[in-house]
Design a protein around this motif. Structure first.
Motif, PDB file in Angstrom:
ATOM      1  N   GLY A 199      -2.259   2.147  12.356  1.00 36.29           N
ATOM      2  CA  GLY A 199      -3.389   1.268  12.628  1.00 36.29           C
ATOM      3  C   GLY A 199      -4.455   1.225  11.555  1.00 36.29           C
ATOM      4  N   GLN A 200      -4.422   2.095  10.578  1.00 33.66           N
ATOM      5  CA  GLN A 200      -5.419   2.058   9.517  1.00 33.66           C
ATOM      6  C   GLN A 200      -5.224   0.815   8.631  1.00 33.66           C
ATOM      7  N   THR A 201      -6.334   0.329   8.093  1.00 36.14           N
ATOM      8  CA  THR A 201      -6.290  -0.956   7.373  1.00 36.14           C
ATOM      9  C   THR A 201      -6.916  -0.870   5.984  1.00 36.14           C
ATOM     10  N   THR A 202      -6.885   0.288   5.391  1.00 36.73           N
ATOM     11  CA  THR A 202      -7.392   0.448   4.020  1.00 36.73           C
ATOM     12  C   THR A 202      -6.240   0.848   3.110  1.00 36.73           C
ATOM     13  N   ALA A 203      -6.486   0.758   1.793  1.00 37.81           N
ATOM     14  CA  ALA A 203      -5.442   1.111   0.839  1.00 37.81           C
ATOM     15  C   ALA A 203      -5.084   2.593   0.942  1.00 37.81           C
ATOM     16  N   THR A 204      -6.021   3.393   1.352  1.00 34.72           N
ATOM     17  CA  THR A 204      -5.772   4.822   1.498  1.00 34.72           C
ATOM     18  C   THR A 204      -5.793   5.197   2.982  1.00 34.72           C
ATOM     19  N   ALA A 205      -4.704   5.770   3.439  1.00 31.30           N
ATOM     20  CA  ALA A 205      -4.629   6.246   4.826  1.00 31.30           C
ATOM     21  C   ALA A 205      -4.916   7.745   4.822  1.00 31.30           C
ATOM     22  N   THR A 206      -5.800   8.179   5.698  1.00 31.53           N
ATOM     23  CA  THR A 206      -6.208   9.585   5.716  1.00 31.53           C
ATOM     24  C   THR A 206      -6.018  10.170   7.120  1.00 31.53           C
ATOM     25  N   GLY A 207      -6.199  11.495   7.204  1.00 33.09           N
ATOM     26  CA  GLY A 207      -6.091  12.182   8.489  1.00 33.09           C
ATOM     27  C   GLY A 207      -4.692  12.127   9.057  1.00 33.09           C
ATOM     28  N   LEU A 208      -3.687  12.215   8.192  1.00 29.63           N
ATOM     29  CA  LEU A 208      -2.304  12.060   8.637  1.00 29.63           C
ATOM     30  C   LEU A 208      -1.660  13.408   8.917  1.00 29.63           C
ATOM     31  N   SER A 209      -0.934  13.466  10.008  1.00 28.59           N
ATOM     32  CA  SER A 209      -0.105  14.624  10.295  1.00 28.59           C
ATOM     33  C   SER A 209       1.279  14.396   9.715  1.00 28.59           C
ATOM     34  N   ALA A 210       2.099  15.417   9.746  1.00 30.63           N
ATOM     35  CA  ALA A 210       3.449  15.280   9.209  1.00 30.63           C
ATOM     36  C   ALA A 210       4.214  14.206   9.971  1.00 30.63           C
ATOM     37  N   GLY A 211       4.998  13.432   9.235  1.00 33.10           N
ATOM     38  CA  GLY A 211       5.787  12.373   9.858  1.00 33.10           C
ATOM     39  C   GLY A 211       5.964  11.184   8.933  1.00 33.10           C
ATOM     40  N   GLY A 212       6.591  10.177   9.463  1.00 35.60           N
ATOM     41  CA  GLY A 212       6.857   8.975   8.670  1.00 35.60           C
ATOM     42  C   GLY A 212       5.854   7.870   8.970  1.00 35.60           C
ATOM     43  N   TYR A 213       5.489   7.129   7.945  1.00 31.63           N
ATOM     44  CA  TYR A 213       4.530   6.036   8.072  1.00 31.63           C
ATOM     45  C   TYR A 213       5.031   4.821   7.280  1.00 31.63           C
ATOM     46  N   VAL A 214       4.676   3.653   7.780  1.00 26.68           N
ATOM     47  CA  VAL A 214       5.030   2.397   7.107  1.00 26.68           C
ATOM     48  C   VAL A 214       3.752   1.615   6.866  1.00 26.68           C
ATOM     49  N   VAL A 215       3.620   1.053   5.653  1.00 25.39           N
ATOM     50  CA  VAL A 215       2.469   0.220   5.338  1.00 25.39           C
ATOM     51  C   VAL A 215       2.957  -1.181   5.000  1.00 25.39           C
ATOM     52  N   THR A 216       2.242  -2.180   5.523  1.00 27.77           N
ATOM     53  CA  THR A 216       2.521  -3.580   5.210  1.00 27.77           C
ATOM     54  C   THR A 216       1.373  -4.120   4.369  1.00 27.77           C
ATOM     55  N   VAL A 217       1.703  -4.640   3.203  1.00 31.15           N
ATOM     56  CA  VAL A 217       0.706  -5.225   2.303  1.00 31.15           C
ATOM     57  C   VAL A 217       0.867  -6.739   2.348  1.00 31.15           C
ATOM     58  N   THR A 218      -0.253  -7.435   2.563  1.00 31.84           N
ATOM     59  CA  THR A 218      -0.250  -8.897   2.602  1.00 31.84           C
ATOM     60  C   THR A 218      -1.229  -9.413   1.554  1.00 31.84           C
ATOM     61  N   ASP A 219      -0.760 -10.367   0.715  1.00 34.97           N
ATOM     62  CA  ASP A 219      -1.668 -10.908  -0.297  1.00 34.97           C
ATOM     63  C   ASP A 219      -2.377 -12.153   0.229  1.00 34.97           C
ATOM     64  N   SER A 220      -3.173 -12.793  -0.620  1.00 34.67           N
ATOM     65  CA  SER A 220      -3.992 -13.923  -0.172  1.00 34.67           C
ATOM     66  C   SER A 220      -3.166 -15.155   0.187  1.00 34.67           C
ATOM     67  N   ARG A 221      -1.894 -15.181  -0.199  1.00 34.57           N
ATOM     68  CA  ARG A 221      -1.027 -16.306   0.153  1.00 34.57           C
ATOM     69  C   ARG A 221      -0.186 -16.032   1.379  1.00 34.57           C
ATOM     70  N   GLY A 222      -0.367 -14.864   1.973  1.00 34.59           N
ATOM     71  CA  GLY A 222       0.412 -14.510   3.143  1.00 34.59           C
ATOM     72  C   GLY A 222       1.746 -13.880   2.820  1.00 34.59           C
ATOM     73  N   CYS A 223       1.978 -13.557   1.569  1.00 40.26           N
ATOM     74  CA  CYS A 223       3.217 -12.886   1.177  1.00 40.26           C
ATOM     75  C   CYS A 223       3.097 -11.398   1.518  1.00 40.26           C
ATOM     76  N   THR A 224       4.178 -10.813   1.995  1.00 35.34           N
ATOM     77  CA  THR A 224       4.119  -9.430   2.466  1.00 35.34           C
ATOM     78  C   THR A 224       5.201  -8.569   1.832  1.00 35.34           C
ATOM     79  N   VAL A 225       4.922  -7.283   1.798  1.00 28.48           N
ATOM     80  CA  VAL A 225       5.911  -6.293   1.403  1.00 28.48           C
ATOM     81  C   VAL A 225       5.627  -5.021   2.206  1.00 28.48           C
ATOM     82  N   GLN A 226       6.671  -4.288   2.531  1.00 31.17           N
ATOM     83  CA  GLN A 226       6.513  -3.046   3.291  1.00 31.17           C
ATOM     84  C   GLN A 226       7.028  -1.869   2.488  1.00 31.17           C
ATOM     85  N   ALA A 227       6.421  -0.726   2.743  1.00 30.32           N
ATOM     86  CA  ALA A 227       6.871   0.506   2.115  1.00 30.32           C
ATOM     87  C   ALA A 227       6.791   1.629   3.143  1.00 30.32           C
ATOM     88  N   ALA A 228       7.707   2.558   3.059  1.00 32.56           N
ATOM     89  CA  ALA A 228       7.745   3.705   3.968  1.00 32.56           C
ATOM     90  C   ALA A 228       7.457   4.979   3.201  1.00 32.56           C
TER      91      ALA A 228
END
Length: 218
Positions: free
Chosen positions: A185-214
């Protein structure tokens, strides 16, 4: 005579019709090379003279002017680039000046419609043919943004059960600015306060183009 159908074409014709004097007649046109028939074809625009000689050697001359259209077919293309890298939503809008309607269209990708829609980035050329068989060509390049790229720096937790892990994301490419949405649920470039585990981030640019990373926090 008949005029040339297309600019710089060679479809003009001329016919000499002789009368009087003493037949038969001979003909000599000032074409290059000279021609000796009553009718000539394959003429470009210009003035031509024919000398007609009868059986007694008497001569008469006549001149004809072969015209051509004032302007050649002109094809204008206005392109719209693909919205995202690798997407197929580009387009090319075509307009025609001069020539004689109706027009036929043949694009390098095989399309026969006047305009191209929903196409990927690339080079596209078109040949437009009018009702007289005259043609015009044009080429357009549909672009696309560079792909969105990212680099994630991971800080793992120090001890079992703790939540001081973080992920620092650096993004390039696409069309800034970017928005971020982490799977927690975090919405900044840096995610903090994370416990061990897997996370996925979705990046959306100004044209609505997206990419995901795990990423995995250890």
């Amino acid at each position: 005579h008949t005029d040339v159908a297309c600019v710089e074409g060679t479809t003009g014709t001329a016919q000499a019709n002789a009368s009087g004097g003493t037949p038969p007649y001979t003909y000599l046109w000032n074409t290059t090379p000279a021609r000796t028939t009553a009718s000539v074809s394959g003429l470009s625009a210009g003035s031509y003279m024919v000398t007609v000689t009868d059986d007694n050697g008497c001569e008469s001359t006549a001149t004809v002017t072969i015209a051509e259209p004032e302007a050649a077919i002109s094809v204008q293309l206005v392109k719209t680039d693909a919205r995202c890298n690798g997407s197929s939503d580009g387009s090319v809008n075509l307009s025609v000046s001069n020539g004689t309607a109706p027009f036929a269209f043949l694009w390098s990708n095989g399309a026969v419609a006047e305009d191209l829609v929903n196409i990927p980035a690339g080079n596209y050329s078109v040949t437009v043919t009018d009702a007289n068989g005259c043609t015009g060509t044009a080429t357009s390049t549909v672009g696309q943004p560079s792909p969105i790229t990212g680099n994630i720096r991971v800080n793992n937790v120090n001890c079992f059960g703790q939540s001081q892990g973080s992920c620092d994301l650096t993004v390039g490419g696409g069309t800034p600015p970017y928005t971020y949405l982490w799977s927690n649920g975090q919405t900044t470039a840096t995610a903090t306060g994370l416990s061990a585990g897997g996370y996925v981030v979705t990046v959306t640019d100004s044209r609505g183009c997206t990419v995901q990373a795990a990423v995995t926090i250890l």
